[in-house]
Write a protein that holds these residues in place. Structure first.
Motif, mmCIF file in Angstrom:
data_model
loop_
_atom_site.group_PDB
_atom_site.id
_atom_site.type_symbol
_atom_site.label_atom_id
_atom_site.label_comp_id
_atom_site.label_asym_id
_atom_site.label_seq_id
_atom_site.Cartn_x
_atom_site.Cartn_y
_atom_site.Cartn_z
ATOM 1 N N GLY A 6 0.832 -1.213 0.000
ATOM 2 C CA GLY A 6 0.000 0.000 0.000
ATOM 3 C C GLY A 6 0.857 1.249 0.000
ATOM 4 N N PRO A 7 0.223 2.438 0.153
ATOM 5 C CA PRO A 7 0.981 3.688 0.189
ATOM 6 C C PRO A 7 1.925 3.701 1.384
ATOM 7 N N PRO A 8 3.086 4.401 1.244
ATOM 8 C CA PRO A 8 4.094 4.295 2.315
ATOM 9 C C PRO A 8 3.631 4.887 3.644
ATOM 10 N N PRO A 9 3.880 4.192 4.757
ATOM 11 C CA PRO A 9 3.595 4.741 6.070
ATOM 12 C C PRO A 9 4.790 5.602 6.518
ATOM 13 N N PRO A 10 4.760 6.359 7.577
ATOM 14 C CA PRO A 10 3.550 6.543 8.387
ATOM 15 C C PRO A 10 2.746 7.738 7.882
ATOM 16 N N GLN A 11 1.462 7.584 7.862
ATOM 17 C CA GLN A 11 0.558 8.662 7.469
ATOM 18 C C GLN A 11 0.031 9.271 8.764
ATOM 19 N N PRO A 12 0.147 10.608 8.945
ATOM 20 C CA PRO A 12 -0.366 11.186 10.205
ATOM 21 C C PRO A 12 -1.851 10.873 10.376
ATOM 22 N N VAL A 13 -2.255 10.474 11.563
ATOM 23 C CA VAL A 13 -3.668 10.128 11.817
ATOM 24 C C VAL A 13 -4.458 11.418 12.026
ATOM 25 N N PRO A 14 -5.456 11.689 11.158
ATOM 26 C CA PRO A 14 -6.224 12.923 11.344
ATOM 27 C C PRO A 14 -7.039 12.865 12.629
ATOM 28 N N VAL A 15 -7.158 13.956 13.287
ATOM 29 C CA VAL A 15 -7.969 14.015 14.512
ATOM 30 C C VAL A 15 -9.436 13.878 14.126
ATOM 31 N N ALA A 16 -10.198 13.049 14.869
ATOM 32 C CA ALA A 16 -11.617 12.850 14.547
ATOM 33 C C ALA A 16 -12.356 14.170 14.656
ATOM 34 N N SER A 17 -13.222 14.454 13.655
ATOM 35 C CA SER A 17 -13.930 15.744 13.712
ATOM 36 C C SER A 17 -15.310 15.537 14.332
#
Ligand SMILES: CC(C)(COP(=O)(O)OP(=O)(O)OC[C@H]1O[C@@H](n2cnc3c(N)ncnc32)[C@H](O)[C@@H]1OP(=O)(O)O)[C@@H](O)C(=O)NCCC(=O)NCCS
Length: 505
Positions: free
Chosen positions: A494-505
């Motif tokens: 898949g796409p390279p990690p790490p992807q910042p985790v978005p804060v839940a809105s």
């Protein structure tokens, strides 16, 4: 880098299209080669293999009168001499060729066989091989077993060194069951004792019996089996395979295999609005199965035909359901968990779910004259022809050959029709899917035999499960006896990690 040139046999064994099959066969024998390249002006225009010779012999042609040009595979795939062996290996293993001509600038210069490539492949570093696993684990050795083996290129399989087809011809289902569980065929005294041991264990335990009507009203007999096996394990207190000894596991396995046919036939009868029938001690496993299903004592011919089918389907290498059972056992889970997982794997149309679909196809085709057009149309739509093709057999499936004979011995219009359709499908697939070696698998004639024995279509896959459970249980015991957790690795793509985790809105 090792290239095809380093490995190829040269000069290659060649002949022309006008040579007789007899002369070609002699050349192959003298050179101890499984194939001969057919040439014209030094160009490889075809390949003739042992398989082609077998086909012509089976069709009763005189090999001195037949020309190679008629029997060869034309326009064979070729390799270049400078190709790296890895590419050649990929090409051989994915297409199931045994030999490939090597062509340089259009001219035949050699031939590479799977044997040559195997020699190099086995010298590769283990970690490279570990990362090079083909999709679907095709051809990957994941374990060792003494239960049996399938030799796909030879069209042969055995249970503990006895040809499964010969066992089906000469012995009883109970004897083969004994062989798998105990490692040797029983003598007559052991056989009688084993039959006496199994028969009373066919009875449903009370908890499962009381829940069966509710289960059977909800799902198909195979669904009921999956859930029923889980209940059985709970009711009889099956323990983690890591916590129980081998004799206890064998006792549980015997009970489970004995009761599976009763669960299936009871579920079918309840679903059909009929009373389930208790098993009969005086009948063999196969005859009792037909009795519990139909309420009629079967003829000797039908009971024996079914018994032969059941014997042929007890085990078959590391098929998906057996592998599933072993993976689950490797975690230490109990026998019921392993068999529930195996039933799930078996239910898929690419594994055990094909025989009823094969008969549905025969219905849809209707008459022999419509077969060719129907099949071409289906393949044109990208569909698979059910009951044809096999991951391991790239030649006739011995089970299908044997069951064709069993079907013929029972006779009837469906048998003649299915033999006609088989021929047409094999020819159409050879033309439309060249290089894949697609023949009838066990499921095609299994449906025909079961239909002739009076088994309804919805019970085809369940009936398969009723014998395969003996194979699963044997593998569970083997895995438990010498266990290591089966836990492979996947390559993340898949796409390279790490992807910042978005804060839940
Ligand atoms: C059993 C089976 C899953 C084995 O497949 P496999 O080894 O994974 O082979 P693949 O799926 O890689 O197929 C290889 C090629 O042969 C073709 N093929 C295989 N079986 C075919 C079939 N029954 N009908 C039409 N084409 C088939 C595939 O379409 C593929 O062709 P492509 O390269 O042009 O796409 C497959 O043959 C199949 O789906 N058969 C029908 C279902 C069946 O009878 N199952 C019971 C098995 S005992």
């Amino acid at each position: 880098m090792t290239t095809v040139r380093d490995l190829m046999s040269t000069p290659p064994l060649v002949c022309g299209t006008d040579v007789s099959l007899a002369d070609a066969a002699l050349k192959m024998r003298d050179a101890e080669s499984g194939s001969i390249i057919v040439v014209e002006d030094n160009k490889a225009i075809g390949i003739l293999t042992e398989r082609d010779l077998l086909h012509s012999a089976a069709a009763r042609h005189n090999p001195s009168d037949e020309r190679v040009g008629l029997w060869m595979t034309a326009h064979p795939d070729t390799l270049g001499p400078e190709e790296e062996v890895g590419a050649a290996w990929a090409s051989l293993s994915s297409h199931h060729y045994r030999h490939l001509p090597v062509v340089d600038d259009g001219i035949l210069v050699g031939v590479v066989s799977i044997r040559d490539l195997m020699a190099i492949a086995s010298l590769r570093p283990a970690d490279e091989a570990a990362h090079d696993v083909p999709r679907g684990l095709e051809g990957v050795v994941v374990s060792e077993t003494t239960v049996g083996d399938v030799r796909g290129l030879e069209g042969f399989f055995h249970y503990r060194q006895y040809s499964a087809v010969e066992l089906a011809e000469r012995r009883s289902l109970e004897d083969v069951w004994f062989l798998l569980f105990n490692g040797a065929l029983p003598d007559s005294e052991q056989s009688t004792r084993f039959n006496g041991e199994i028969a009373p264990q066919r009875v449903l335990p009370p908890g499962l019996l009381s829940l069966l009507p509710a289960l059977a009203s909800q799902g198909s007999p195979l669904d009921v089996l999956r859930t029923g096996v889980s209940l059985l394990g709970a009711e009889l207190g099956f323990g983690a395979t890591t916590d129980i000894d081998a004799p206890t596991l064998k006792r549980q396995a015997t009970r489970l295999c004995a009761v599976v046919p009763t669960i299936l036939t009871s579920a079918y009868r309840i679903r059909s609005g009929l009373e389930p029938l208790p098993p009969r001690d005086d009948l063999s496993s196969a005859a009792n199965y037909l009795w519990m299903l139909t309420g009629e004592e079967p003829s000797v011919a039908h009971a024996r035909a079914l018994e032969r089918y059941l014997m042929l389907t007890i085990d078959h290498g590391f098929n998906s359901s057996t592998f599933t059972a072993r993976v689950i056992t490797s975690t230490g889970a109990d026998l019921a968990a392993a068999v529930c997982g195996a039933i799930g794997a078996l239910s898929g149309p690419l594994h055990g779910g094909a025989p009823s679909r094969a008969l549905d196809m025969l219905d849809a085709i209707g008459t022999p004259d419509r077969a060719d057009a129907w099949i071409r149309d289906a393949i044109g739509r990208g569909e698979r022809i059910m009951g044809f093709g096999h991951r391991v057999y790239k030649t006739d499936d011995p089970r299908s050959v044997f069951l064709r004979g069993v079907a013929r011995s029972l006779g009837g219009p469906l048998v003649d029709f299915s033999c006609d359709v088989e021929r047409t499908v094999v020819e159409a697939l050879a033309e439309l899917k060249p290089g894949h070696q697609l023949y009838a698998n066990v499921e095609f004639f299994a449906g025909v035999v079961m239909d002739a024995c009076g088994i309804p279509r919805q019970m085809f896959t369940p009936t398969f499960a009723s014998s395969r459970v003996i194979g699963w249980a044997t593998h569970v015991m083997e895995q438990a006896a010498d266990n290591r957790l089966i836990r492979p690795t996947a390559r993340y793509v898949g796409p390279p990690p790490p992807q910042p985790v978005p804060v839940a809105s």
